[in-house]
Design a protein around this motif. Structure first.
Motif, mmCIF file in Angstrom:
data_model
loop_
_atom_site.group_PDB
_atom_site.id
_atom_site.type_symbol
_atom_site.label_atom_id
_atom_site.label_comp_id
_atom_site.label_asym_id
_atom_site.label_seq_id
_atom_site.Cartn_x
_atom_site.Cartn_y
_atom_site.Cartn_z
ATOM 1 N N THR A 106 0.825 -1.203 0.000
ATOM 2 C CA THR A 106 0.000 0.000 0.000
ATOM 3 C C THR A 106 0.859 1.253 0.000
ATOM 4 O O THR A 106 0.630 2.185 -0.789
ATOM 5 C CB THR A 106 -0.947 0.000 1.221
ATOM 6 N N VAL A 110 1.301 4.173 -3.129
ATOM 7 C CA VAL A 110 1.097 5.608 -2.912
ATOM 8 C C VAL A 110 2.404 6.373 -3.148
ATOM 9 O O VAL A 110 2.407 7.457 -3.756
ATOM 10 C CB VAL A 110 0.559 5.875 -1.494
ATOM 11 N N GLU A 114 3.268 9.508 -5.640
ATOM 12 C CA GLU A 114 3.934 10.745 -5.215
ATOM 13 C C GLU A 114 5.184 10.990 -6.060
ATOM 14 O O GLU A 114 5.475 12.127 -6.459
ATOM 15 C CB GLU A 114 4.315 10.644 -3.735
ATOM 16 N N ARG A 195 5.050 11.064 3.515
ATOM 17 C CA ARG A 195 3.763 11.540 3.006
ATOM 18 C C ARG A 195 2.938 10.368 2.486
ATOM 19 O O ARG A 195 1.717 10.301 2.691
ATOM 20 C CB ARG A 195 3.997 12.575 1.907
ATOM 21 N N ALA A 196 3.596 9.427 1.822
ATOM 22 C CA ALA A 196 2.903 8.239 1.324
ATOM 23 C C ALA A 196 2.374 7.401 2.486
ATOM 24 O O ALA A 196 1.266 6.855 2.419
ATOM 25 C CB ALA A 196 3.840 7.415 0.452
ATOM 26 N N GLU A 197 3.161 7.282 3.539
ATOM 27 C CA GLU A 197 2.718 6.507 4.703
ATOM 28 C C GLU A 197 1.483 7.134 5.341
ATOM 29 O O GLU A 197 0.563 6.419 5.768
ATOM 30 C CB GLU A 197 3.860 6.391 5.716
ATOM 31 N N HIS A 198 1.454 8.453 5.413
ATOM 32 C CA HIS A 198 0.277 9.124 5.974
ATOM 33 C C HIS A 198 -0.952 8.879 5.109
ATOM 34 O O HIS A 198 -2.066 8.709 5.637
ATOM 35 C CB HIS A 198 0.541 10.623 6.120
ATOM 36 N N ARG A 199 -0.780 8.844 3.797
ATOM 37 C CA ARG A 199 -1.909 8.583 2.907
ATOM 38 C C ARG A 199 -2.357 7.129 3.008
ATOM 39 O O ARG A 199 -3.545 6.830 2.785
ATOM 40 C CB ARG A 199 -1.533 8.930 1.468
ATOM 41 N N ALA A 200 -1.435 6.226 3.312
ATOM 42 C CA ALA A 200 -1.780 4.809 3.425
ATOM 43 C C ALA A 200 -2.420 4.472 4.761
ATOM 44 O O ALA A 200 -3.134 3.470 4.879
ATOM 45 C CB ALA A 200 -0.525 3.956 3.228
#
Length: 212
Positions: A106, A110, A114, A195-200
């Motif tokens: 995941t 994302v 990005e 940032r990708a981790e926050h979206r995931a």
């Protein structure tokens, strides 16, 4: 072979980034093979097994394209040998291992979205667009494999997965001006991954809530 026009001061780090990305994709070929064999040994539906096979083939293509891009900048791109110990009979990954793979897939999907948006060159954007599109399908397949596995698991295993999902969270990160410049050529900064981790995170939390 992919061609990337990169400023000389950044070349080594960009080569390292694409070589690492390609070698990780190479490693995921073996990981997915384990998922395929384990799923077959446990009697998974053929449609799920087939979809896992497509995921594995995607990883082959990803490794080839990422390593080719690095080679275009001067890297020696042959993948390193993997230390693989065959299981007889093949053992399925544990539910918590699958949960971790779902999280990684995941975040990767994302992060590549990005990265596509941060890239300046057309060939890099196009490659990340392919990677992100494939990875989005991988996410669906991996969560489906975990869902099928949990449907056969006992309450202890299900609780362990919920705990693992709820324990996961984004790592702290920042980006230097150089890392921002590197992102334009496909080298992901810690800040971009963060940032990708926050979206995931909402996806992971939603899965934990569904199985609680």
């Amino acid at each position: 072979m992919e061609r990337l026009q990169c400023p000389e001061p950044l070349r080594t780090r960009v080569i390292d980034a694409w070589t690492t990305r390609g070698r990780r994709a190479h490693g995921r070929i073996a990981t997915t093979a384990r998922f395929v064999l384990g799923a077959m040994a446990d009697g998974a539906p053929l449609e799920l097994v087939a979809d896992l096979g497509i995921v594995q083939l995607d990883h082959v293509h990803h490794a080839q394209r990422c390593l080719a891009l690095a080679a275009g900048l001067g890297a020696v791109h042959d993948p390193s040998p993997l230390s693989v110990v065959p299981a007889d009979p093949p053992s399925a990954a544990s539910p918590t291992e699958l949960a971790q793979s779902c999280i990684e897939a995941t975040v990767r999907a994302v992060a590549w979205m990005e990265a596509r948006d941060a890239a300046r060159q057309t060939d890099v954007r196009e490659l990340f667009d392919t990677l992100a599109s494939d990875a989005s399908r991988h996410v669906e397949v991996m969560w489906r494999l975990l869902r099928w596995t949990l449907g056969r698991a006992d309450t202890v295993a299900r609780a362990a997965v919920v705990d693992a999902l709820r324990a996961w969270g984004p790592s702290a990160a920042s980006a230097t001006p150089e890392e921002v410049e590197l992102a334009a050529f496909g080298a992901l900064s810690p800040r971009l991954r963060n940032r990708a981790e926050h979206r995931a995170l909402p996806i992971v939390q939603q899965a934990a809530d569904a199985w609680a």
